[in-house]
Design a protein around this motif. Structure first.
Motif, PDB file in Angstrom:
ATOM      1  N   PRO A   1       0.832  -1.210   0.000  1.00  0.00           N
ATOM      2  CA  PRO A   1       0.000   0.000   0.000  1.00  0.00           C
ATOM      3  C   PRO A   1       0.866   1.260   0.000  1.00  0.00           C
ATOM      4  O   PRO A   1       1.915   1.292   0.640  1.00  0.00           O
ATOM      5  N   ASP A   2       0.435   2.263  -0.721  1.00  0.00           N
ATOM      6  CA  ASP A   2       1.100   3.563  -0.764  1.00  0.00           C
ATOM      7  C   ASP A   2       2.508   3.481  -1.365  1.00  0.00           C
ATOM      8  O   ASP A   2       3.303   4.381  -1.184  1.00  0.00           O
ATOM      9  N   ARG A   3       2.840   2.388  -2.077  1.00  0.00           N
ATOM     10  CA  ARG A   3       4.140   2.317  -2.753  1.00  0.00           C
ATOM     11  C   ARG A   3       3.934   2.504  -4.247  1.00  0.00           C
ATOM     12  O   ARG A   3       3.091   1.880  -4.855  1.00  0.00           O
ATOM     13  N   HIS A   4       4.738   3.404  -4.805  1.00  0.00           N
ATOM     14  CA  HIS A   4       4.773   3.640  -6.237  1.00  0.00           C
ATOM     15  C   HIS A   4       6.105   3.097  -6.736  1.00  0.00           C
ATOM     16  O   HIS A   4       7.164   3.538  -6.279  1.00  0.00           O
ATOM     17  N   THR A   5       6.062   2.117  -7.623  1.00  0.00           N
ATOM     18  CA  THR A   5       7.280   1.494  -8.141  1.00  0.00           C
ATOM     19  C   THR A   5       7.373   1.754  -9.635  1.00  0.00           C
ATOM     20  O   THR A   5       6.369   1.650 -10.351  1.00  0.00           O
ATOM     21  N   TRP A   6       8.579   2.096 -10.072  1.00  0.00           N
ATOM     22  CA  TRP A   6       8.783   2.402 -11.481  1.00  0.00           C
ATOM     23  C   TRP A   6      10.008   1.691 -12.024  1.00  0.00           C
ATOM     24  O   TRP A   6      11.011   1.531 -11.333  1.00  0.00           O
ATOM     25  N   THR A   7       9.904   1.313 -13.274  1.00  0.00           N
ATOM     26  CA  THR A   7      11.048   0.853 -14.045  1.00  0.00           C
ATOM     27  C   THR A   7      11.478   2.019 -14.925  1.00  0.00           C
ATOM     28  O   THR A   7      10.636   2.692 -15.524  1.00  0.00           O
TER      29      THR A   7
ATOM     30  N   GLY B   1      16.738   0.641 -15.103  1.00  0.00           N
ATOM     31  CA  GLY B   1      16.783   1.103 -13.727  1.00  0.00           C
ATOM     32  C   GLY B   1      15.474   0.864 -13.013  1.00  0.00           C
ATOM     33  O   GLY B   1      14.481   0.431 -13.616  1.00  0.00           O
ATOM     34  N   HIS B   2      15.502   1.146 -11.711  1.00  0.00           N
ATOM     35  CA  HIS B   2      14.335   0.955 -10.861  1.00  0.00           C
ATOM     36  C   HIS B   2      14.381   1.996  -9.746  1.00  0.00           C
ATOM     37  O   HIS B   2      15.456   2.386  -9.292  1.00  0.00           O
TER      38      HIS B   2
ATOM     39  N   ARG C   1      15.036   2.236  -3.114  1.00  0.00           N
ATOM     40  CA  ARG C   1      15.160   1.128  -4.061  1.00  0.00           C
ATOM     41  C   ARG C   1      15.671   1.642  -5.413  1.00  0.00           C
ATOM     42  O   ARG C   1      15.185   1.256  -6.467  1.00  0.00           O
ATOM     43  N   VAL C   2      16.655   2.526  -5.347  1.00  0.00           N
ATOM     44  CA  VAL C   2      17.233   3.128  -6.543  1.00  0.00           C
ATOM     45  C   VAL C   2      18.310   2.195  -7.089  1.00  0.00           C
ATOM     46  O   VAL C   2      19.211   1.795  -6.351  1.00  0.00           O
TER      47      VAL C   2
END
Length: 165
Positions: free
Chosen positions: A56-62, A72-73, A83-84
């Motif tokens: 919840p409330d986590r935005h994850t991007w590639t 990258g992440h 989590r860079v």
């Protein structure tokens, strides 16, 4: 100021498509802890990444190249940037700065955050310098928060306030 287009674009992290690349980039427990602290267990697997992406409330991007290749992440949860990671084969080309610039813009723009915080291990001096270059300011150091391969690691807490709107 001459604004060059970013060599990367952020898209939502899709575990089914992106987990294999992320797992390939993290080849040791030390690399896993550097990336995510103690949140994951070694070896990293798809189940852990699927659970992480659904928090919840986590935005994850590639971060992907123009041809769609994952390079990258990054993620934001609450006001915490983390989590860079840049793919090992893509390091040394300024992509970390591009990735973070895009992530900070998303956090302050579409997510509407007024500040960001992060933690970085003190021995990760290249990352510390990059965060400072982007305006993050050092806060307190948490001594000996993790032990990896018999070595105690300390973490630096950093903060960035959104520019005036």
């Amino acid at each position: 100021m001459n604004s060059m287009p970013s060599p990367l674009a952020l898209r939502p992290f899709r575990p089914e498509a992106d987990a294999p690349a992320l797992r390939r980039w993290i080849t040791t427990r030390a690399e896993l802890v550097t990336w995510a602290g103690p949140a994951f267990t070694w070896p990293l697997d798809d189940a852990q990444l699927t659970t992480y992406a659904a928090e919840p409330d986590r935005h994850t991007w590639t971060a992907a190249s123009p041809d769609g290749t994952p390079l990258g992440h990054v993620s934001v949860r609450g006001t915490r940037l983390g989590r860079v990671l840049i793919a090992p084969e893509a390091r040394g080309r300024g992509l970390g700065e591009s990735l973070l610039t895009l992530a900070v813009a998303r956090a302050f723009g579409e997510l509407g955050l007024s500040a960001l915080d992060l933690g970085v291990y003190t021995h990760n001096t290249a990352a510390v310098r990059l965060y400072e270059k982007l305006g993050f300011r050092a806060g307190r150091v948490l001594e000996d928060v993790e032990e990896v391969d018999g070595v105690r690691w300390s973490a630096l807490q950093m903060h960035l306030t959104a520019p005036d709107r």
